[in-house]
Design a protein around this motif. Structure first.
Motif, short mmCIF file in Angstrom:
data_model
loop_
_atom_site.label_atom_id
_atom_site.label_comp_id
_atom_site.label_asym_id
_atom_site.label_seq_id
_atom_site.Cartn_x
_atom_site.Cartn_y
_atom_site.Cartn_z
N MET A 123 -6.67 -0.35 -11.99
CA MET A 123 -7.56 -1.30 -11.33
C MET A 123 -8.32 -0.62 -10.21
SD MET A 123 -5.56 -4.91 -11.01
CE MET A 123 -6.93 -5.99 -10.76
N ASN A 124 -9.42 -1.19 -9.89
CA ASN A 124 -10.30 -0.71 -8.83
C ASN A 124 -9.72 -1.10 -7.47
OD1 ASN A 124 -12.45 -0.04 -7.25
ND2 ASN A 124 -13.97 -1.03 -8.54
N VAL A 125 -9.74 -0.19 -6.52
CA VAL A 125 -9.22 -0.46 -5.17
C VAL A 125 -10.00 -1.59 -4.51
CG1 VAL A 125 -8.88 0.52 -2.88
CG2 VAL A 125 -8.38 1.89 -4.91
N LYS A 126 -11.31 -1.62 -4.74
CA LYS A 126 -12.15 -2.67 -4.15
C LYS A 126 -11.75 -4.04 -4.69
CE LYS A 126 -17.05 -3.60 -3.37
NZ LYS A 126 -18.41 -3.14 -3.65
N LYS A 127 -11.44 -4.12 -5.98
CA LYS A 127 -11.02 -5.37 -6.60
C LYS A 127 -9.67 -5.82 -6.06
CE LYS A 127 -10.56 -7.55 -11.11
NZ LYS A 127 -10.66 -7.34 -12.56
N ILE A 128 -8.75 -4.89 -5.90
CA ILE A 128 -7.43 -5.21 -5.36
C ILE A 128 -7.54 -5.71 -3.93
CG2 ILE A 128 -5.21 -4.22 -4.69
CD1 ILE A 128 -5.45 -2.36 -7.11
N ALA A 129 -8.38 -5.06 -3.12
CA ALA A 129 -8.57 -5.48 -1.73
C ALA A 129 -9.18 -6.88 -1.67
CB ALA A 129 -9.44 -4.49 -0.99
N GLY A 130 -10.12 -7.16 -2.56
CA GLY A 130 -10.72 -8.49 -2.61
C GLY A 130 -9.71 -9.56 -2.99
N LEU A 131 -8.90 -9.28 -3.99
CA LEU A 131 -7.86 -10.24 -4.40
C LEU A 131 -6.83 -10.45 -3.29
CD1 LEU A 131 -7.29 -9.19 -8.11
CD2 LEU A 131 -8.45 -11.23 -7.26
N ALA A 132 -6.47 -9.39 -2.59
CA ALA A 132 -5.53 -9.51 -1.48
C ALA A 132 -6.13 -10.35 -0.36
CB ALA A 132 -5.14 -8.13 -0.96
N GLY A 133 -7.42 -10.17 -0.09
CA GLY A 133 -8.09 -10.97 0.94
C GLY A 133 -8.13 -12.44 0.57
N ILE A 134 -8.43 -12.73 -0.68
CA ILE A 134 -8.46 -14.13 -1.14
C ILE A 134 -7.07 -14.74 -1.06
CG2 ILE A 134 -8.79 -15.58 -3.18
CD1 ILE A 134 -11.10 -13.68 -3.95
N ALA A 135 -6.05 -13.98 -1.45
CA ALA A 135 -4.68 -14.48 -1.37
C ALA A 135 -4.28 -14.76 0.08
CB ALA A 135 -3.72 -13.47 -2.00
N LEU A 136 -4.68 -13.90 0.99
CA LEU A 136 -4.36 -14.10 2.40
C LEU A 136 -5.04 -15.35 2.94
CD1 LEU A 136 -2.94 -12.94 4.90
CD2 LEU A 136 -5.01 -11.65 5.37
N VAL A 137 -6.29 -15.56 2.58
CA VAL A 137 -7.02 -16.76 3.03
C VAL A 137 -6.35 -18.01 2.46
CG1 VAL A 137 -9.20 -18.01 2.80
CG2 VAL A 137 -9.21 -15.60 3.43
N LEU A 138 -6.02 -17.99 1.18
CA LEU A 138 -5.35 -19.15 0.58
C LEU A 138 -4.02 -19.44 1.24
CD1 LEU A 138 -6.11 -18.71 -3.22
CD2 LEU A 138 -6.96 -20.48 -1.68
N PHE A 139 -3.24 -18.40 1.53
CA PHE A 139 -1.96 -18.59 2.21
C PHE A 139 -2.17 -19.21 3.58
CE2 PHE A 139 1.20 -16.99 5.25
CZ PHE A 139 2.34 -17.57 4.71
N PHE A 140 -3.16 -18.73 4.32
CA PHE A 140 -3.44 -19.25 5.65
C PHE A 140 -3.84 -20.72 5.59
CE2 PHE A 140 -6.34 -19.57 9.43
CZ PHE A 140 -5.35 -19.48 10.39
N VAL A 141 -4.68 -21.07 4.61
CA VAL A 141 -5.14 -22.45 4.47
C VAL A 141 -3.98 -23.37 4.10
CG1 VAL A 141 -6.57 -23.98 3.05
CG2 VAL A 141 -7.53 -21.88 3.98
N ILE A 142 -3.10 -22.91 3.22
CA ILE A 142 -1.97 -23.73 2.79
C ILE A 142 -0.91 -23.84 3.89
CG2 ILE A 142 -0.04 -23.83 1.15
CD1 ILE A 142 -1.99 -22.56 -0.91
N ALA A 143 -0.63 -22.74 4.58
CA ALA A 143 0.42 -22.73 5.58
C ALA A 143 0.00 -23.39 6.89
CB ALA A 143 0.87 -21.29 5.85
#
Length: 53
Positions: free
Chosen positions: A1-21
């Motif tokens: 996988m592309n590092v840029k894609k992994i970083a983007g997915l990690a950023g989205i996951a972090l935002v979703l976690f913050f919104v839910i928590a």
């Protein structure tokens, strides 16, 4: 996988976690960002109108 894609997915996951928590704090953060952007836009508009007046 592309590092840029992994970083983007990690950023989205972090935002979703913050919104839910912490939904109240997430809403406050979004409100602060919108206020900052509006204030910045108004400052640029004032500057440009003063330059051309």
């Amino acid at each position: 996988m592309n590092v840029k894609k992994i970083a983007g997915l990690a950023g989205i996951a972090l935002v979703l976690f913050f919104v839910i928590a912490q939904p109240g704090q997430a809403a406050g953060l979004v409100g602060n960002i919108i206020d900052f952007l509006r204030s910045s836009a108004e400052s640029v508009i004032t500057f440009v109108s003063n330059v051309f007046s």
